[in-house]
Design a protein around this motif. Structure first.
Motif, short mmCIF file in Angstrom:
data_model
loop_
_atom_site.label_atom_id
_atom_site.label_comp_id
_atom_site.label_asym_id
_atom_site.label_seq_id
_atom_site.Cartn_x
_atom_site.Cartn_y
_atom_site.Cartn_z
N HIS A 1 0.82 -1.21 0.00
CA HIS A 1 0.00 0.00 0.00
C HIS A 1 0.86 1.26 0.00
O HIS A 1 0.53 2.24 -0.69
CB HIS A 1 -0.97 -0.01 1.18
N ALA A 2 1.97 1.24 0.71
CA ALA A 2 2.84 2.41 0.78
C ALA A 2 3.57 2.67 -0.54
O ALA A 2 3.88 3.82 -0.86
CB ALA A 2 3.86 2.25 1.90
N LEU A 3 3.83 1.62 -1.30
CA LEU A 3 4.65 1.74 -2.52
C LEU A 3 3.85 1.55 -3.80
O LEU A 3 4.41 1.44 -4.88
CB LEU A 3 5.79 0.72 -2.46
N GLN A 4 2.55 1.54 -3.69
CA GLN A 4 1.66 1.25 -4.82
C GLN A 4 1.80 2.23 -5.98
O GLN A 4 1.47 1.90 -7.11
CB GLN A 4 0.23 1.26 -4.31
N ARG A 5 2.32 3.42 -5.73
CA ARG A 5 2.44 4.41 -6.80
C ARG A 5 3.52 4.04 -7.84
O ARG A 5 3.57 4.63 -8.92
CB ARG A 5 2.72 5.79 -6.21
N PHE A 6 4.37 3.09 -7.50
CA PHE A 6 5.43 2.66 -8.42
C PHE A 6 4.99 1.42 -9.19
O PHE A 6 4.10 0.70 -8.77
CB PHE A 6 6.71 2.34 -7.63
N THR A 7 5.67 1.16 -10.30
CA THR A 7 5.41 -0.09 -11.03
C THR A 7 6.17 -1.22 -10.34
O THR A 7 7.16 -0.98 -9.63
CB THR A 7 5.86 0.00 -12.50
N VAL A 8 5.74 -2.43 -10.60
CA VAL A 8 6.44 -3.58 -10.03
C VAL A 8 7.87 -3.64 -10.57
O VAL A 8 8.80 -4.03 -9.87
CB VAL A 8 5.66 -4.89 -10.24
N PHE A 9 8.07 -3.21 -11.80
CA PHE A 9 9.42 -3.21 -12.39
C PHE A 9 10.33 -2.21 -11.70
O PHE A 9 11.52 -2.49 -11.49
CB PHE A 9 9.34 -2.95 -13.90
N GLN A 10 9.79 -1.05 -11.34
CA GLN A 10 10.57 -0.07 -10.58
C GLN A 10 10.97 -0.65 -9.22
O GLN A 10 12.09 -0.42 -8.75
CB GLN A 10 9.78 1.22 -10.38
N LEU A 11 10.06 -1.37 -8.59
CA LEU A 11 10.35 -1.92 -7.27
C LEU A 11 11.33 -3.08 -7.32
O LEU A 11 12.15 -3.23 -6.41
CB LEU A 11 9.06 -2.31 -6.57
N ILE A 12 11.29 -3.85 -8.38
CA ILE A 12 12.31 -4.90 -8.54
C ILE A 12 13.69 -4.25 -8.67
O ILE A 12 14.65 -4.69 -8.04
CB ILE A 12 11.99 -5.80 -9.75
N ALA A 13 13.77 -3.20 -9.46
CA ALA A 13 15.04 -2.48 -9.61
C ALA A 13 15.47 -1.87 -8.27
O ALA A 13 16.67 -1.90 -7.93
CB ALA A 13 14.91 -1.39 -10.67
N ALA A 14 14.53 -1.36 -7.52
CA ALA A 14 14.85 -0.76 -6.22
C ALA A 14 15.36 -1.82 -5.24
O ALA A 14 16.33 -1.56 -4.50
CB ALA A 14 13.63 -0.06 -5.64
N THR A 15 14.75 -3.00 -5.23
CA THR A 15 15.25 -4.04 -4.32
C THR A 15 16.64 -4.50 -4.73
O THR A 15 17.49 -4.73 -3.87
CB THR A 15 14.28 -5.24 -4.22
N ASP A 16 16.89 -4.59 -6.03
CA ASP A 16 18.24 -4.93 -6.49
C ASP A 16 19.25 -3.90 -6.01
O ASP A 16 20.33 -4.24 -5.52
CB ASP A 16 18.29 -5.01 -8.02
N THR A 17 18.91 -2.63 -6.17
CA THR A 17 19.79 -1.53 -5.74
C THR A 17 20.01 -1.59 -4.23
O THR A 17 21.14 -1.47 -3.76
CB THR A 17 19.20 -0.17 -6.15
N TRP A 18 18.92 -1.78 -3.48
CA TRP A 18 19.03 -1.79 -2.01
C TRP A 18 19.94 -2.94 -1.55
O TRP A 18 20.81 -2.74 -0.69
CB TRP A 18 17.65 -1.91 -1.38
#
Length: 78
Positions: free
Chosen positions: A38-55
């Motif tokens: 719910h907190a991160l819903q504004r992003f696409t799932v692809f953006q979040l996959i990239a973010a987890t890789d970066t993190w």
């Protein structure tokens, strides 16, 4: 993201849980996944996959939603 992305999103959060060895019960992890979704819903799932890789590559602790959002790659114009 939409509800159809929830499974893939859930897998990414579980990957973070595993990598950073977060100590939580299965019920707590499910609640965490719901809250992060719910907190991160504004992003696409692809953006979040990239973010987890970066993190995972840069950090040493499990991220809070705002921290994960801070490393989301921004969309570029086509």
């Amino acid at each position: 993201m939409t509800q159809t992305d929830f499974g893939e999103f859930s897998s990414e959060i579980r990957r973070l849980v595993t990598v950073f060895r977060l100590k939580a019960s299965p019920a707590e992890i499910n609640q965490l996944i719901d809250a992060y979704f719910h907190a991160l819903q504004r992003f696409t799932v692809f953006q979040l996959i990239a973010a987890t890789d970066t993190w995972i590559a840069r950090e040493a602790k499990f991220p809070k939603p705002a921290e994960l959002a801070s490393v989301v790659p921004r969309r570029t114009a086509d």
